[in-house]
Design a protein around this motif. Structure first.
Motif: not given
Ligand code: MCA
Ligand code: AMP
Length: 516
Positions: A171-175
């Protein structure tokens, strides 16, 4: 629950594919670090097995997240590979994130295991235990910490967990344009398919030597670079931190380099960079942010090499690339090349209609590399896909008659600074919560080193006085350092259009010469 393990041919576990590509001589050097450490392929195999066995011994539920915020080290890469090997889900976190940011990611992802630096154990473990995390380990750059101490007691044999292509790997957090960060869910199949395409497209061979000088908590350094080298059995020269002088000094031993544009700008400032330094190099790759044509041209003039620019996203890994093979065309500066094999890329207008060749619109993509969706956000996921299954990238671009893709801007309100994404909405919400602030706007302006940096314009409430340096100091206390605007101005009002919307374009224009 212990997961069924298998090294069988139908196992789609990304680690199994990487492991299968290790050279037959496991005693050859796989990684050499900038401080003189050597890791053989056997070392990588044994260390990933021991860590995978440690994770399995924790009896974690299937799909458990392993969240990691540690300084760059070969052991941190090993932890990533071990998580894949054990079949859990890796969640990397930028080392610049502070407590409010970490609190959000941990509460949102609910990891079963958190690994942090020893110096941060106090505050990180407090956040983690509050969120229900069962295990918090430490891992430091010098290989000390509880994680490796515990792993030392486990076997160095481990059969990779059985995974299908659709199983979650990271899981890669990005906005997005608004709201908090979203966790992009990438599967074993997303990453392996992309890595295999790039291995072929960029002509990787076992004789390659990659200089790895990027952080390993984002797609570029963690996936594109590491998968590329491992899948080809190629050696890495490993830098804990990017240092232009030291990287240039190691170029004569290398064949491949990957960097964000800032890395190229900084290397160009090194007098030692010349054609002789790059004599063994076969490929310089740039991505994560637009490469200025000036940098592209200057690099060619200084080194005789044409940088290959490519384009990708956290949600999709790599999407397009300029050609490696001259038979497929020239590497054209200012463009991001062609859609990679297997990637469908189209440009549409706001009404959802394809635009004619060469005209500008929203870039949409489809392919085996496109992510599964945002973690626990089914509605947001649906909004970002078209009815026929294309992902809306939020990038604005065009495709010319030869098929070259050019990115001309972004529909999303995003600043890319030195290859890191900064979301104005996040910074503005912090500023707007400060006492005495009526409203604010954060815009990106050109910067010679970082490409683009943020500038904040803040309007006080009636009768209140604000000081720009105090606003900056408050931001520094809560946010990752790369997100802090490089300048802050207090203004009596923000420019608005007739609909009352803040005109960010006017602010960008007003401040465009601050740094250049
Ligand atoms: C550091 N600073 C920055 C940045 N980095 N400011 C704006 N933007 C930045 N990127 C500030 C710090 O806040 C600090 O300010 C001062 O610069 C020095 O910090 P330091 O840590 O020493 O900086 P550095 O080591 O010189 O770092 C610069 C860097 C680094 C090497 C260019 O930012 C970097 O490694 N960038 C690469 C990011 C990356 O890998 N992106 C890939 C994302 P102060 O002193 O005031 O505190 S993956 C992606 O985008 C997609 C999928 C793709 O296509 O690849
Ligand atoms: P991230 O959210 O970190 O995955 O950043 C992805 C975004 O970086 C893309 O949507 C683009 O806006 C930008 N990006 C990546 N590569 C390039 C490139 N070569 N040129 C311009 N923008 C790029």
């Amino acid at each position: 629950m212990n997961q069924p393990t298998s090294d069988s041919a139908d196992n789609q576990n990304l680690f199994a594919a990487l492991r299968a590509a290790f050279p037959s001589n496991l005693d050859a050097i796989a990684v050499e670090t900038d401080n003189g450490l050597h890791y053989s392929w056997r070392d990588l195999d044994r260390a990933t097995a021991m860590l995978a066995n440690l994770l399995v011994s924790l009896d974690l539920p299937e799909g458990s997240r392993i969240a990691v915020q540690v300084e760059k080290s070969v052991e941190a890469m090993v932890l990533y590979l071990a998580t894949l090997r054990a079949g859990y889900v890796y969640l990397p976190l930028n080392t610049a994130y502070q407590s409010a940011e970490i609190d959000y990611f941990i509460s949102n992802a609910e990891p079963a295991v958190v690994v942090c630096s020893g110096k941060n154990f106090g505050w990180v473990s407090k956040i983690a235990f509050k969120a229900g995390t069962g295990h918090v380990f430490t891992l430091n750059e010098d290989r000390s910490g509880s994680l490796l101490e515990r792993a030392a007691h486990f076997s160095d044999q481990h059969a990779a967990a059985h995974k299908s292509a659709d199983d979650l790997a990271v899981i890669i957090y990005t906005s997005g344009t608004t709201g908090r960060s979203k966790g992009a869910m990438l599967t074993h199949g997303n990453m392996l398919s992309n890595a295999l395409v790039l291995k072929d497209y960029w002509g990787w061979t076992p004789d390659d030597v990659l200089i790895h000088a990027l952080p390993i908590f984002h797609v570029h350094g963690l996936f594109v670079a590491i998968h590329g080298a491992l899948l080809s059995g190629s050696k890495m020269i490993w830098f804990g931190k990017f240092d232009p002088r030291q990287v240039v000094a190691r170029l004569p031993e290398a064949t491949v380099f990957m960097g964000v544009p800032t890395l190229y700008v900084r290397m160009l400032a090194e007098p030692a960079l010349n054609e002789a330094t790059v004599r063994r190099m076969r490929l310089f790759i740039s991505g994560s942010a637009p490469l200025l044509i000036e940098t592209f041209n200057e690099w060619r003039a200084r080194t005789g090499h044409t940088i290959l620019e490519r384009y990708g996203m956290s949600e999709t890994v790599m999407l397009t690339s300029n050609p490696y093979d001259p038979k497929q065309g020239e590497r054209r500066g200012g463009t991001v090349g062609f859609p990679l094999p297997g990637v469908a890329l189209r440009v549409q207008d706001d009404a959802g209609q394809p635009v004619p060749t060469g005209e500008i619109g929203g870039i949409q993509v489809k392919g085996p590399n496109v992510f599964k969706g945002y973690w626990r956000m089914p509605e947001k996921t649906r909004e970002e896909f078209t009815a026929d299954g294309f992902f809306k990238t939020g990038d604005v671009g065009k495709i010319d008659a030869q098929g070259y893709v050019t990115i001309v801007g972004r529909a999303k309100d995003l600043i890319i600074s030195g290859g890191y994404n900064v979301y104005p909405a996040e910074i503005e919400s912090y500023i707007n919560d400060m006492s005495g602030v009526a409203e604010s706007a954060v815009v990106g302006v050109p910067h010679p080193d970082f490409g683009e940096v943020g500038v904040a314009i803040v309007v006080p409430k009636p009768g209140q006085a604000l000081q720009a340096d105090r606003i900056m100091a408050q931001l520094k206390a809560s946010l990752a350092n790369f997100k802090i605007p490089k300048r802050c101005f207090v203004a009596s009002e923000l420019p608005r259009n007739t609909m009352g919307k803040v005109q960010k374009a006017a602010l960008r224009e007003q401040h465009k010469s601050l740094f250049v």
